[in-house]
Write an enzyme that holds these catalytic residues in place. Structure first.
Site, mmCIF file in Angstrom:
data_model
loop_
_atom_site.group_PDB
_atom_site.id
_atom_site.type_symbol
_atom_site.label_atom_id
_atom_site.label_comp_id
_atom_site.label_asym_id
_atom_site.label_seq_id
_atom_site.Cartn_x
_atom_site.Cartn_y
_atom_site.Cartn_z
ATOM 1 N N LYS A 126 12.890 25.490 30.458
ATOM 2 C CA LYS A 126 13.620 24.431 29.768
ATOM 3 C C LYS A 126 13.360 24.464 28.262
ATOM 4 O O LYS A 126 14.265 24.243 27.461
ATOM 5 C CB LYS A 126 13.206 23.065 30.319
ATOM 6 C CG LYS A 126 13.230 22.924 31.837
ATOM 7 C CD LYS A 126 14.610 23.060 32.422
ATOM 8 C CE LYS A 126 14.641 22.649 33.900
ATOM 9 N NZ LYS A 126 13.838 23.496 34.790
ATOM 10 N N LYS A 161 15.856 15.617 32.861
ATOM 11 C CA LYS A 161 15.204 16.464 33.862
ATOM 12 C C LYS A 161 13.756 16.737 33.482
ATOM 13 O O LYS A 161 13.369 16.617 32.317
ATOM 14 C CB LYS A 161 15.966 17.787 34.018
ATOM 15 C CG LYS A 161 16.205 18.558 32.729
ATOM 16 C CD LYS A 161 17.168 19.723 32.971
ATOM 17 C CE LYS A 161 17.527 20.443 31.680
ATOM 18 N NZ LYS A 161 18.487 21.549 31.902
ATOM 19 N N ARG A 211 25.543 31.334 35.454
ATOM 20 C CA ARG A 211 24.312 32.137 35.433
ATOM 21 C C ARG A 211 24.682 33.545 34.952
ATOM 22 O O ARG A 211 25.426 34.260 35.601
ATOM 23 C CB ARG A 211 23.687 32.176 36.819
ATOM 24 C CG ARG A 211 22.572 33.214 37.011
ATOM 25 C CD ARG A 211 21.363 32.997 36.121
ATOM 26 N NE ARG A 211 20.779 31.679 36.224
ATOM 27 C CZ ARG A 211 19.932 31.316 37.185
ATOM 28 N NH1 ARG A 211 19.591 32.172 38.138
ATOM 29 N NH2 ARG A 211 19.427 30.094 37.192
ATOM 30 N N ARG A 226 28.483 28.256 38.895
ATOM 31 C CA ARG A 226 28.065 27.408 40.011
ATOM 32 C C ARG A 226 28.726 26.043 39.814
ATOM 33 O O ARG A 226 28.315 25.276 38.946
ATOM 34 C CB ARG A 226 26.551 27.354 40.063
ATOM 35 C CG ARG A 226 25.936 28.731 40.340
ATOM 36 C CD ARG A 226 24.507 28.847 39.924
ATOM 37 N NE ARG A 226 24.342 28.661 38.494
ATOM 38 C CZ ARG A 226 23.158 28.552 37.889
ATOM 39 N NH1 ARG A 226 22.053 28.607 38.601
ATOM 40 N NH2 ARG A 226 23.090 28.392 36.574
ATOM 41 N N ARG A 234 25.767 18.244 39.712
ATOM 42 C CA ARG A 234 24.944 19.447 39.597
ATOM 43 C C ARG A 234 25.657 20.651 40.206
ATOM 44 O O ARG A 234 26.222 20.571 41.299
ATOM 45 C CB ARG A 234 23.597 19.245 40.306
ATOM 46 C CG ARG A 234 22.764 18.110 39.751
ATOM 47 C CD ARG A 234 21.573 17.819 40.638
ATOM 48 N NE ARG A 234 21.995 17.425 41.979
ATOM 49 C CZ ARG A 234 21.175 17.292 43.014
ATOM 50 N NH1 ARG A 234 19.882 17.525 42.862
ATOM 51 N NH2 ARG A 234 21.642 16.929 44.187
ATOM 52 N N ASP A 274 21.387 30.307 31.674
ATOM 53 C CA ASP A 274 22.307 29.295 32.176
ATOM 54 C C ASP A 274 23.129 28.766 31.010
ATOM 55 O O ASP A 274 22.565 28.319 29.988
ATOM 56 C CB ASP A 274 21.547 28.152 32.849
ATOM 57 C CG ASP A 274 20.952 28.562 34.184
ATOM 58 O OD1 ASP A 274 21.278 29.665 34.666
ATOM 59 O OD2 ASP A 274 20.159 27.778 34.745
ATOM 60 N N GLU A 282 19.360 26.809 29.843
ATOM 61 C CA GLU A 282 18.058 27.251 30.343
ATOM 62 C C GLU A 282 17.942 28.764 30.218
ATOM 63 O O GLU A 282 18.948 29.476 30.235
ATOM 64 C CB GLU A 282 17.847 26.843 31.815
ATOM 65 C CG GLU A 282 17.700 25.359 32.033
ATOM 66 C CD GLU A 282 17.254 24.999 33.449
ATOM 67 O OE1 GLU A 282 16.823 25.909 34.189
ATOM 68 O OE2 GLU A 282 17.336 23.814 33.805
ATOM 69 N N ASN A 284 15.945 31.407 32.437
ATOM 70 C CA ASN A 284 15.170 31.538 33.675
ATOM 71 C C ASN A 284 14.449 32.876 33.711
ATOM 72 O O ASN A 284 15.085 33.927 33.718
ATOM 73 C CB ASN A 284 16.111 31.417 34.874
ATOM 74 C CG ASN A 284 16.734 30.040 34.966
ATOM 75 O OD1 ASN A 284 16.179 29.140 35.565
ATOM 76 N ND2 ASN A 284 17.894 29.871 34.337
#
Length: 315
Positions: A126, A161, A211, A226, A234, A274, A282, A284
């Site tokens: 994050k 979050k 992604r 997504r 979400r 992301d 983000e 990842n």
């Protein structure tokens, strides 16, 4: 002589083979003749300054009903390996950080560890986006509830979050005047004791949270969007989102170009960015997913590209 890799992952018995990116990597490595070994967090140790692990020989099959076989575990020195795939899912807690310190000893002995243990420690998924302010929507990271409330009042619609979550867990959408805002912030910050992330809500989430997979700084040409389903905002697949492959946009490629030099510098060989709308949300690095979905939709072999990279590094 066959090269040897050990994979550090969550319990293999609990994964979903058809969707698991680590499993795709293992299938590709086995196809190339690598010897596979398996370990989980509890199998790591340090003996007299040397990294050891309790390793089990592993064979994999692309069969959801009979996907793997494990041999008897035995202790071995990690410095004898060629490659360690560090694929433990979050949370990135103290035990995860201790794991990276064990893997650092293997790395320092010239074992290739992907991703680099130091990067796994330093690149919070994050927080790392904040190194690229030109790529992100307005974002605040704070413990102080009143400061987060000020941010919400400024931007009205926000996403809130924790720093250590994954898969859409504990992510809230809120707004100025939300009667639940206080309890959300008290929960996320543990009454001011833990950092929470507040981001301006990006309405383009309706088109999907993309992604983008990046291998040694180079993006796969398709992203997995997504898309939220029903009333859930979400898009995470684990939260019920639908995965639809889409070509990268020019903005996507620009974001990758902005981030890639730092990824390469830190030894982040397989990363998932992301992106919602025009904004990076983000980075990842612990166990990025979506290989199998993109492979299936576009006839790709993303794990093959990754192992071309890994074998090149070893050469």
């Amino acid at each position: 002589m066959a090269r040897t890799l050990a994979v550090l992952m969550d319990a293999i018995a609990a994964i979903h083979i058809k969707k698991d990116s680590t499993f795709a990597m293992l299938l590709e490595a086995q196809r190339r003749g690598w010897r596979l070994l398996y370990m989980t967090q509890g199998d790591l140790a340090i003996r007299d300054g040397a990294p050891w692990a309790r390793l089990a020989a592993l064979q994999v099959r692309d069969d959801p009903h009979d996907g793997y076989s494990l041999g008897t575990s035995a202790w071995a020195d990690l410095r004898t390996l060629d490659l360690v795939l560090a694929r433990k899912d979050p949370p990135v807690d103290a035990q995860f950080l201790y794991d990276t310190l064990v893997l650092q000893l293997a790395h320092d002995a010239s074992v290739l560890v992907a991703n680099h243990p130091q990067a796994l420690r330093d690149a919070n998924e994050k927080l790392f986006t904040l190194r690229f302010p030109q790529c992100i929507a307005p974002t605040l990271v704070a413990r102080e509830v009143s400061e987060i409330r000020r941010f919400v009042a400024e931007h009205d619609k926000v996403v809130l979050k924790p720093l250590d979550g994954m898969g859409g867990r504990s992510i809230f959408r809120s707004h100025h005047g939300d009667p639940n805002l206080n309890v959300i912030l008290e929960t996320l910050t543990m009454n001011g004791q833990a950092f929470a992330v507040a981001q301006k809500f990006i309405p383009e989430i309706s088109a999907g949270d993309k992604r983008i997979l990046v291998i040694d700084g180079e993006p796969v040409e398709y992203a997995l969007a997504r898309i939220p389903q029903g009333d859930d905002f979400r898009g995470n697949l684990a939260a019920g989102g639908k995965g639809v492959g889409v070509p990268l946009s020019e903005r996507d490629r620009w974001i990758v170009a902005e981030v890639a030099p730092e990824l390469r510098r830190r030894g982040m060989l397989f990363v998932g960015l992301d992106v919602i709308g025009d904004w990076l949300t983000e980075v990842n690095v612990t166990s990025p997913t979506c290989i199998r979905e993109l492979d299936a939709q576009f006839g790709l072999n993303i794990a093959g590209r990754l192992f071309d990279c890994l074998e090149g590094k070893l050469a």
